[in-house]
Design a protein around this motif. Sequence first.
Motif, PDB file in Angstrom:
ATOM      1  N   MET A 225       0.817  -1.224   0.000  1.00 34.26           N
ATOM      2  CA  MET A 225       0.000   0.000   0.000  1.00 34.26           C
ATOM      3  C   MET A 225       0.851   1.275   0.000  1.00 34.26           C
ATOM      4  SD  MET A 225      -3.121  -1.021   2.608  1.00 34.26           S
ATOM      5  CE  MET A 225      -4.092   0.477   2.395  1.00 34.26           C
ATOM      6  N   GLU A 226       2.170   1.097  -0.032  1.00 31.17           N
ATOM      7  CA  GLU A 226       3.049   2.266   0.111  1.00 31.17           C
ATOM      8  C   GLU A 226       2.635   3.410  -0.829  1.00 31.17           C
ATOM      9  OE1 GLU A 226       7.213   1.440  -0.341  1.00 31.17           O
ATOM     10  OE2 GLU A 226       7.794   3.509   0.071  1.00 31.17           O
ATOM     11  N   ASN A 227       2.404   3.063  -2.090  1.00 32.31           N
ATOM     12  CA  ASN A 227       2.099   4.102  -3.084  1.00 32.31           C
ATOM     13  C   ASN A 227       0.618   4.138  -3.464  1.00 32.31           C
ATOM     14  OD1 ASN A 227       4.831   5.054  -3.415  1.00 32.31           O
ATOM     15  ND2 ASN A 227       5.216   3.003  -4.280  1.00 32.31           N
ATOM     16  N   ILE A 228      -0.235   3.736  -2.542  1.00 34.80           N
ATOM     17  CA  ILE A 228      -1.650   3.591  -2.872  1.00 34.80           C
ATOM     18  C   ILE A 228      -2.284   4.882  -3.399  1.00 34.80           C
ATOM     19  CG2 ILE A 228      -2.444   3.992  -0.476  1.00 34.80           C
ATOM     20  CD1 ILE A 228      -4.616   1.807  -1.122  1.00 34.80           C
ATOM     21  N   ILE A 229      -1.864   6.024  -2.854  1.00 35.47           N
ATOM     22  CA  ILE A 229      -2.495   7.283  -3.284  1.00 35.47           C
ATOM     23  C   ILE A 229      -2.218   7.522  -4.773  1.00 35.47           C
ATOM     24  CG2 ILE A 229      -2.620   9.789  -2.894  1.00 35.47           C
ATOM     25  CD1 ILE A 229      -3.736   8.028  -0.570  1.00 35.47           C
ATOM     26  N   ASP A 230      -0.971   7.331  -5.166  1.00 39.55           N
ATOM     27  CA  ASP A 230      -0.645   7.527  -6.592  1.00 39.55           C
ATOM     28  C   ASP A 230      -1.267   6.446  -7.467  1.00 39.55           C
ATOM     29  OD1 ASP A 230       0.842   9.680  -5.856  1.00 39.55           O
ATOM     30  OD2 ASP A 230       2.766   8.597  -5.827  1.00 39.55           O
ATOM     31  N   GLU A 231      -1.296   5.223  -6.917  1.00 43.72           N
ATOM     32  CA  GLU A 231      -1.683   4.101  -7.772  1.00 43.72           C
ATOM     33  C   GLU A 231      -3.184   3.895  -7.891  1.00 43.72           C
ATOM     34  OE1 GLU A 231       2.348   1.492  -6.685  1.00 43.72           O
ATOM     35  OE2 GLU A 231       0.362   0.745  -6.104  1.00 43.72           O
ATOM     36  N   LYS A 232      -3.923   4.193  -6.797  1.00 46.30           N
ATOM     37  CA  LYS A 232      -5.338   3.779  -6.792  1.00 46.30           C
ATOM     38  C   LYS A 232      -6.311   4.894  -6.414  1.00 46.30           C
ATOM     39  CE  LYS A 232      -4.099  -0.712  -7.123  1.00 46.30           C
ATOM     40  NZ  LYS A 232      -4.322  -1.520  -8.341  1.00 46.30           N
ATOM     41  N   ILE A 233      -5.775   6.083  -6.119  1.00 45.12           N
ATOM     42  CA  ILE A 233      -6.652   7.193  -5.708  1.00 45.12           C
ATOM     43  C   ILE A 233      -6.392   8.333  -6.689  1.00 45.12           C
ATOM     44  CG2 ILE A 233      -7.379   8.649  -3.742  1.00 45.12           C
ATOM     45  CD1 ILE A 233      -7.610   5.719  -3.068  1.00 45.12           C
ATOM     46  N   LYS A 234      -6.751   8.100  -7.938  1.00 48.14           N
ATOM     47  CA  LYS A 234      -6.405   9.038  -9.010  1.00 48.14           C
ATOM     48  C   LYS A 234      -7.494  10.077  -9.232  1.00 48.14           C
ATOM     49  CE  LYS A 234      -3.895   5.306 -11.260  1.00 48.14           C
ATOM     50  NZ  LYS A 234      -3.996   4.284 -12.322  1.00 48.14           N
ATOM     51  N   GLY A 235      -7.101  11.184  -9.811  1.00 50.77           N
ATOM     52  CA  GLY A 235      -8.074  12.233 -10.164  1.00 50.77           C
ATOM     53  C   GLY A 235      -7.778  13.521  -9.428  1.00 50.77           C
ATOM     54  N   ASP A 236      -8.076  14.667 -10.085  1.00 44.69           N
ATOM     55  CA  ASP A 236      -7.869  15.959  -9.436  1.00 44.69           C
ATOM     56  C   ASP A 236      -8.857  16.140  -8.304  1.00 44.69           C
ATOM     57  OD1 ASP A 236      -5.911  16.525 -11.272  1.00 44.69           O
ATOM     58  OD2 ASP A 236      -7.322  17.484 -12.686  1.00 44.69           O
ATOM     59  N   ILE A 237      -8.385  16.800  -7.259  1.00 43.27           N
ATOM     60  CA  ILE A 237      -9.251  17.040  -6.101  1.00 43.27           C
ATOM     61  C   ILE A 237      -9.841  18.437  -6.201  1.00 43.27           C
ATOM     62  CG2 ILE A 237      -9.300  17.261  -3.595  1.00 43.27           C
ATOM     63  CD1 ILE A 237      -6.997  15.160  -3.535  1.00 43.27           C
TER      64      ILE A 237
END
Lengths: 549, 549
Positions: free
Chosen positions: B228-240
């Motif tokens: 899960m180290e890079n979960i934000i980059d890998e699985k939580i995509k899209g502009d906020i």
Amino acid sequence: MSKYTIGINFGTLSGRAVLVDISDGSVKASSVHAYKNAVITDHLPGDDAPLPHDYALQDPNDYLEVLKRTIPAVMKESAIQKQDVIGLSIDFTACTVVPVDEHNQPLSFNENHRNNKHAWVKLWKHHAAQKYADELNALAHEEKTDWINRYGGKISSEWLFPKIMQVLKEDYELYQNVDNFLEATDWVTSQMTDHVVRNSCTLGYKAMYHHEKGFPSKDFFKKLDPRMENIIDEKIKGDIIDVGQKAGSLTPKWAEILGLSENTVVAAGNVDAHVSPPAAGLNKAGQMLMIMGTSTCDILLGDKETMVPGMCGVVKNGSVPGFYAYESGQSAVGDIFAWFVDDYIGENTRKEATSAGLDIHAYLEQEASKLKIGESGLLALDWFGGNRSILVDADVQGMMLGMNLNTKPYEIYRALIESTAFGKRIIIDNYKAHGVPIDEIYVSGGLPNKNKMLLQIYADVLNIEIKIADSEHTSALGAAMFASVVAKDGHKSIKEATEKMAKVKEETVKPNPENVKKYQKIYDEFKVLHDYFGRGDNDVMKRLKRLKG
Amino acid sequence: MSKYTIGINFGTLSGRAVLVDISDGSVKASSVHAYKNAVITDHLPGDDAPLPHDYALQDPNDYLEVLKRTIPAVMKESAIQKQDVIGLSIDFTACTVVPVDEHNQPLSFNENHRNNKHAWVKLWKHHAAQKYADELNALAHEEKTDWINRYGGKISSEWLFPKIMQVLKEDYELYQNVDNFLEATDWVTSQMTDHVVRNSCTLGYKAMYHHEKGFPSKDFFKKLDPRMENIIDEKIKGDIIDVGQKAGSLTPKWAEILGLSENTVVAAGNVDAHVSPPAAGLNKAGQMLMIMGTSTCDILLGDKETMVPGMCGVVKNGSVPGFYAYESGQSAVGDIFAWFVDDYIGENTRKEATSAGLDIHAYLEQEASKLKIGESGLLALDWFGGNRSILVDADVQGMMLGMNLNTKPYEIYRALIESTAFGKRIIIDNYKAHGVPIDEIYVSGGLPNKNKMLLQIYADVLNIEIKIADSEHTSALGAAMFASVVAKDGHKSIKEATEKMAKVKEETVKPNPENVKKYQKIYDEFKVLHDYFGRGDNDVMKRLKRLKG
């Protein structure tokens, strides 16, 4: 040639006679008669004035009607010759008090007093004398009397002296017209024999009387009210005899009314609960009978007098002669289940019951029986009628916890049954903790015969085998047994009568060791909540009751 | 010339569109469509294999069907020209998670994954990820993270990362096929605009995201699971983007499907609760909206970020842009009353209701309304669905005390309503104790409009005037208001939209000073029991829950 006795049980709403063969206790005939005036709570018969709250009166004529109707009925049904009916005895609700005049006639029979509420019988559940009970208890503790400890530390408002105090304090003129205050069981007995005796059982439980020490002192009564100094001599008349002793013989007049022989011996009157143990076969110290119905009354036999906090009382020869009888109880048991089943079972459950071809009680029992112990996550305190033993507190109330949105009615039903078993466990553990052993448990009454699951729950919670009285009319049978002991050709002792006449089922209910372990955990939780809500840690129930206004 | 926007509320079982005049907030047309596959709990559509306990899945195609049916329906009903519909916005249950592939298509649409439960939408009330929430919470406290305090000290199993962890830990192969985990509100919005954005509101409440501080660190996620180290980059995509900002415009394809203009602007997706406050007129710090239905969700506006133990979360711009929005809630409110009314009202009460010509709810309300405060002597804890705020404990359960043999169903009904008001008081007092002021209370939702007694009880228990949202569709109206802010010819700000479009009733419910005093006493008792059973003095409820097995 067989001999017979008649036992008559006077309940709250009706009286029932049974005619019994003394050789084996078999019931040859029975007859029931409902009281015409039942329980008088709203207004006196023939009078529109409303009675105050908490009144519960009766008409003593209803008792005489029971005798006049049921005894001829059992004689007729059984076709037994009157000379073969050798004894007669009654048992009664208690403390049920008849104020009589110098001719031993109830004041309510007198036209001059008929419209006076205090002239009528105060039934056991007349609860309007609480403030007089409070006065009496306060003084008993202030004076450090020893006798208050025989009653678990508290005299109930249901008992004799609070009821008498109510008459004295609220209508002293009528009080002066009372020649004697009699227990209903003694008054009905005296009508048949024309001789007033008082049984030591009701005196012991309900009138602060002790076999050796007698009544509280004149000084105590004087402090309670100067007009009560000589109350024992003035208003508590009659020779005191034990249950199992002879009260007299039928007068010619009553022999004729009842269709019995003048030779029929009448035994001392008795209390419905206390007359039952011999009929269920109890004859040893350490045996306890739970009489289970709307409420539960326990009678425990012991071989010495021990002060047990929270019990109702301990009386020598109070049930089976030769033993001390300890009384305790739970104010609401079957009443709780009825409250829930009558008003809290919705349409879904009713439809399921109909689909299953069962009535609602049977369906609830079926579904509740399928539950594993602890499966519902529910736990209740059985204080829906207050707590008689061992807290002796009318102001605590019911509690349940563990409910969620998936909780089912049959789960609550089972939790309510379990709560009464846990309540019983508290009572039993309390006796044991104070050195009064309990080795065997018997049950009688309406509830155990209707509800098999209930008995298994009790066996598992109490971790003891339960023996079941095998009679529909345990107390009337008990009365017939006491009659058999006083009659000339009857049994030599209540022990002999018990051996011959008692009825107990072969089949018993045994605890299941796995269940015992599981219930122990839940009981441990019950105990903590019992003490938290019942012993002063959090008196929320009492404070909320006061807010009711 | 009037302009219009459309708000679409996606609930648990259906979606509803409203077409609104932005000049005054009046609803010109509305349309509802129920999800064909509703909540999937037993087995996947077209598959017989049983799902594990606590599963709650949905079919994302049902969401698209809501758009396709309700928007043309409101256009047709209102007969408004499509160029006059200037904006569109949706609000949704949350946290409801759609796993999608690299083409932004749900994995459940793919034949290869259709029979895999983890390919489907995990609905907000999917409760099968508790153990992963437990792991996450344990680590967050071990690592002394600061962000855990923004969530009252606890991340819920309903939220994003526990749900993602469940996929990763239970089916890593499928996890590798997931290109992005999207909130349903963002996914549906992205379908219409062909552009993925994430609203900062759901990220803030459900995904441990902070406006300035971002997500928890890579190091934290790595400790949780190296994968899960890079979960934000890998699985939580899209502009906020924030709520109240533009997500995009309708694609030509979707403009045609919906019968709208390509110029229609689509605002950022939002959460059903958090979109509601502007629709009820909230626009100041210190105002709180209670959205009352089967459960209750509170949104409180504040002007700074304060850590309040036991709240669900605090998020900047989380509801009304420009304010911090605090969220708290009660897991069961209307659900408790429904539980009782559905299954615990016996025939006697039903007959009385019929005699009175009332349905059962109206009859219970009528009888309960007649009771004086405290008259029943009952007191309950509202934990029938656990306790969301402020104990954050799913394992506590319901409790009631004070019952006796005269307790009536309508008394219990009222005590249950009172218990939820006391539970709310705990929440409000907790905010105040931690320095977050509450000056005004608003309500919306189904419950307050159906039950007048309930609002009076809340006003009296909380000792505050209650204002009532005057819309049947508060959240859909709120979504339409957010749409009005992003559209070219719409309102300049949500403040302006609120001034023009919000709906609140003239009539308010005021506390009665006498009632306030009486309820204060009962609330004091509630508080003691709340702490006794909820804060570790007696964990009986949890121990009993464990014994359920």
